[in-house]
Design a protein around this motif. Structure first.
Motif, PDB file in Angstrom:
ATOM      1  N   LEU A  80       0.857  -1.191   0.000  1.00 35.86           N
ATOM      2  CA  LEU A  80       0.000   0.000   0.000  1.00 35.86           C
ATOM      3  C   LEU A  80       0.886   1.231   0.000  1.00 35.86           C
ATOM      4  N   ILE A  81       0.716   2.093  -1.019  1.00 39.11           N
ATOM      5  CA  ILE A  81       1.464   3.342  -1.117  1.00 39.11           C
ATOM      6  C   ILE A  81       0.489   4.496  -0.979  1.00 39.11           C
ATOM      7  N   ASN A  82       0.658   5.292   0.066  1.00 40.70           N
ATOM      8  CA  ASN A  82      -0.193   6.476   0.229  1.00 40.70           C
ATOM      9  C   ASN A  82       0.517   7.696  -0.348  1.00 40.70           C
ATOM     10  N   SER A  83       0.100   8.075  -1.549  1.00 39.10           N
ATOM     11  CA  SER A  83       0.724   9.200  -2.250  1.00 39.10           C
ATOM     12  C   SER A  83      -0.195  10.404  -2.350  1.00 39.10           C
ATOM     13  N   ALA A  84      -1.364  10.318  -1.739  1.00 46.10           N
ATOM     14  CA  ALA A  84      -2.301  11.446  -1.786  1.00 46.10           C
ATOM     15  C   ALA A  84      -1.762  12.604  -0.954  1.00 46.10           C
ATOM     16  N   GLY A  85      -1.784  13.789  -1.512  1.00 44.77           N
ATOM     17  CA  GLY A  85      -1.286  14.937  -0.758  1.00 44.77           C
ATOM     18  C   GLY A  85      -1.431  16.231  -1.538  1.00 44.77           C
ATOM     19  N   ILE A  86      -1.326  17.352  -0.807  1.00 43.64           N
ATOM     20  CA  ILE A  86      -1.375  18.667  -1.437  1.00 43.64           C
ATOM     21  C   ILE A  86      -0.303  19.558  -0.814  1.00 43.64           C
ATOM     22  N   GLY A  87       0.018  20.634  -1.493  1.00 42.53           N
ATOM     23  CA  GLY A  87       0.941  21.629  -0.970  1.00 42.53           C
ATOM     24  C   GLY A  87       0.447  23.029  -1.303  1.00 42.53           C
ATOM     25  N   ILE A  88       0.540  23.934  -0.347  1.00 41.58           N
ATOM     26  CA  ILE A  88       0.179  25.334  -0.575  1.00 41.58           C
ATOM     27  C   ILE A  88       1.373  26.178  -0.159  1.00 41.58           C
ATOM     28  N   ALA A  89       2.017  26.800  -1.125  1.00 43.84           N
ATOM     29  CA  ALA A  89       3.243  27.563  -0.851  1.00 43.84           C
ATOM     30  C   ALA A  89       2.901  29.005  -0.511  1.00 43.84           C
ATOM     31  N   LYS A  90       2.705  29.238   0.778  1.00 35.12           N
ATOM     32  CA  LYS A  90       2.431  30.588   1.271  1.00 35.12           C
ATOM     33  C   LYS A  90       3.152  30.773   2.592  1.00 35.12           C
ATOM     34  N   SER A  91       3.501  32.018   2.891  1.00 35.40           N
ATOM     35  CA  SER A  91       4.102  32.299   4.195  1.00 35.40           C
ATOM     36  C   SER A  91       3.061  32.085   5.292  1.00 35.40           C
ATOM     37  N   PHE A  92       3.541  31.950   6.517  1.00 35.27           N
ATOM     38  CA  PHE A  92       2.650  31.779   7.660  1.00 35.27           C
ATOM     39  C   PHE A  92       1.676  32.945   7.772  1.00 35.27           C
ATOM     40  N   GLU A  93       2.173  34.150   7.540  1.00 32.41           N
ATOM     41  CA  GLU A  93       1.344  35.350   7.670  1.00 32.41           C
ATOM     42  C   GLU A  93       0.231  35.387   6.633  1.00 32.41           C
ATOM     43  N   ASP A  94       0.535  34.903   5.418  1.00 31.53           N
ATOM     44  CA  ASP A  94      -0.439  34.973   4.330  1.00 31.53           C
ATOM     45  C   ASP A  94      -1.398  33.783   4.297  1.00 31.53           C
ATOM     46  N   MET A  95      -1.034  32.689   4.948  1.00 30.91           N
ATOM     47  CA  MET A  95      -1.845  31.482   4.882  1.00 30.91           C
ATOM     48  C   MET A  95      -3.024  31.564   5.845  1.00 30.91           C
ATOM     49  N   THR A  96      -4.210  31.255   5.329  1.00 32.67           N
ATOM     50  CA  THR A  96      -5.393  31.243   6.186  1.00 32.67           C
ATOM     51  C   THR A  96      -5.405  29.978   7.043  1.00 32.67           C
ATOM     52  N   SER A  97      -6.176  30.005   8.104  1.00 30.72           N
ATOM     53  CA  SER A  97      -6.288  28.811   8.951  1.00 30.72           C
ATOM     54  C   SER A  97      -6.897  27.653   8.170  1.00 30.72           C
ATOM     55  N   GLU A  98      -7.808  27.970   7.235  1.00 30.66           N
ATOM     56  CA  GLU A  98      -8.433  26.930   6.421  1.00 30.66           C
ATOM     57  C   GLU A  98      -7.409  26.253   5.520  1.00 30.66           C
ATOM     58  N   GLU A  99      -6.506  27.044   4.918  1.00 29.77           N
ATOM     59  CA  GLU A  99      -5.471  26.472   4.058  1.00 29.77           C
ATOM     60  C   GLU A  99      -4.487  25.620   4.860  1.00 29.77           C
ATOM     61  N   PHE A 100      -4.156  26.114   6.054  1.00 29.46           N
ATOM     62  CA  PHE A 100      -3.245  25.353   6.919  1.00 29.46           C
ATOM     63  C   PHE A 100      -3.869  24.010   7.298  1.00 29.46           C
ATOM     64  N   LEU A 101      -5.109  24.043   7.746  1.00 34.65           N
ATOM     65  CA  LEU A 101      -5.782  22.821   8.185  1.00 34.65           C
ATOM     66  C   LEU A 101      -6.033  21.864   7.029  1.00 34.65           C
ATOM     67  N   ARG A 102      -6.260  22.389   5.838  1.00 31.06           N
ATOM     68  CA  ARG A 102      -6.486  21.516   4.680  1.00 31.06           C
ATOM     69  C   ARG A 102      -5.253  20.647   4.422  1.00 31.06           C
ATOM     70  N   GLN A 103      -4.077  21.231   4.548  1.00 32.23           N
ATOM     71  CA  GLN A 103      -2.850  20.455   4.343  1.00 32.23           C
ATOM     72  C   GLN A 103      -2.653  19.422   5.460  1.00 32.23           C
ATOM     73  N   GLY A 145      12.945  22.213   7.557  1.00 35.05           N
ATOM     74  CA  GLY A 145      11.961  23.253   7.264  1.00 35.05           C
ATOM     75  C   GLY A 145      12.297  24.005   5.986  1.00 35.05           C
ATOM     76  N   CYS A 146      11.281  24.582   5.373  1.00 32.11           N
ATOM     77  CA  CYS A 146      11.513  25.384   4.165  1.00 32.11           C
ATOM     78  C   CYS A 146      10.650  26.639   4.206  1.00 32.11           C
ATOM     79  N   TYR A 147      11.255  27.765   3.963  1.00 29.47           N
ATOM     80  CA  TYR A 147      10.583  29.072   3.917  1.00 29.47           C
ATOM     81  C   TYR A 147       9.347  28.989   3.011  1.00 29.47           C
ATOM     82  N   GLY A 148       8.229  29.491   3.508  1.00 27.95           N
ATOM     83  CA  GLY A 148       7.022  29.533   2.690  1.00 27.95           C
ATOM     84  C   GLY A 148       6.210  28.252   2.704  1.00 27.95           C
ATOM     85  N   TYR A 149       6.531  27.344   3.612  1.00 28.40           N
ATOM     86  CA  TYR A 149       5.844  26.043   3.638  1.00 28.40           C
ATOM     87  C   TYR A 149       5.364  25.688   5.041  1.00 28.40           C
ATOM     88  N   THR A 150       4.779  26.627   5.747  1.00 30.93           N
ATOM     89  CA  THR A 150       4.383  26.349   7.132  1.00 30.93           C
ATOM     90  C   THR A 150       3.435  25.156   7.233  1.00 30.93           C
TER      91      THR A 150
END
Length: 268
Positions: A80-103, A145-150
């Motif tokens: 079983l390979i779990n490859s499902a995933g998403i990424g949203i490249a935004k700074s912590f300040e710009d990222m909404t709580s909804e975008e953070f929780l979605r990831q 860690g990587c800048y813009g990937y909180t």
């Protein structure tokens, strides 16, 4: 004939790994939230040992239903390979709580849901004399860690931790566990990200390097078929991970210097 299940199997890493599995004469069930019919139709041109099911890894009840259908189609999984995933490249300040929780919900909770829903079938596989394996696709961003990937880093660090614990807990049940931590790979998600991503993020990501999809997946596939627990398909990314782990102060000092240079260049 061995059976493999691949979530996120309709595109990117999941789709490419599915092609390798079919070439190795696996029966493969792919699962994804979209693009299943087209992906299965394309893959059936090369092999009839393929089927697909629509899922949302955030919903374990849907996974339960679709995994039961997959067992009816091809039997319990050897892999079983779990490859499902998403990424949203935004700074912590710009990222909404909804975008953070979605990831978090898709990358981390989704990994938990897939593993939990599949566990009864992986245990059945051991009872049939098989040696099943669970593979979670994380990221080099789950090691450093990587800048813009909180949100992305938070979720992928969690996936690595989840895999570490599952490796220990499932060992006595004869279920193998591996985690894949690739650097940037040229997938549709990455190509889309570059359209609006931060130049600081782009520059820092090159410390781990970037791999073409086919090259990365060939290395990932070979790692999955080995006894490795942590699979990092890049010498450059492996060096970066080792330096950050063994010499954390040196690593952070070099990152800070790199950040200062990038900021000065952008300001000029």
């Amino acid at each position: 004939m061995k059976t493999a299940w691949v979530t996120g199997g309709s595109s990117g890493i999941g789709l490419e790994l599915t092609k390798y599995l079919l070439q190795d004469n696996y029966q493969v069930c792919i699962f994804a939230h979209a693009g299943i019919e087209q992906a299965v139709a394309n893959l059936q041109k090369h092999s009839s040992s393929i089927c697909g099911f629509e899922v949302d890894v955030q919903n374990e009840s849907i996974l339960d239903t679709q995994f039961a259908k997959a067992v009816a189609a091809f039997g319990v999984p050897d892999l079983l390979i779990n490859s499902a995933g998403i990424g949203i490249a935004k700074s912590f300040e710009d990222m909404t709580s909804e975008e953070f929780l979605r990831q978090i919900n898709i990358n981390l909770v989704g990994s938990r849901n897939v593993a939990h829903a599949a566990l009864p079938y992986l245990k059945q596989a051991t009872q049939q004399g098989k040696s099943p394996k669970l593979v979670l696709i994380a990221s080099a961003a789950g090691l450093v860690g990587c800048y813009g990937y909180t949100g992305y880093c938070s979720s992928k660090f969690g996936v690595v931790g989840l895999a570490e614990v599952l490796r220990m807990e499932l060992r006595s049940q004869k279920i193998k566990v591996a985690v894949v931590c690739p650097p940037e790979i040229e997938t549709p998600m990455v190509v889309d990200e570059r359209k609006n991503g931060s130049p600081i993020t782009a520059a820092l990501k090159q410390l781990g390097g970037s791999l073409p999809l086919e090259k990365a997946c060939k290395d990932i596939y070979n790692g999955i078929m080995s006894n490795q627990f942590m699979i990092i398909p890049s010498t450059q990314a492996r060096i970066l991970a080792n330096v950050s782990r063994l010499l954390p102060n040196v690593y952070r000092s070099q990152i800070d210097k790199k950040l200062d240079k990038i900021m000065q260049k952008l300001a000029s």
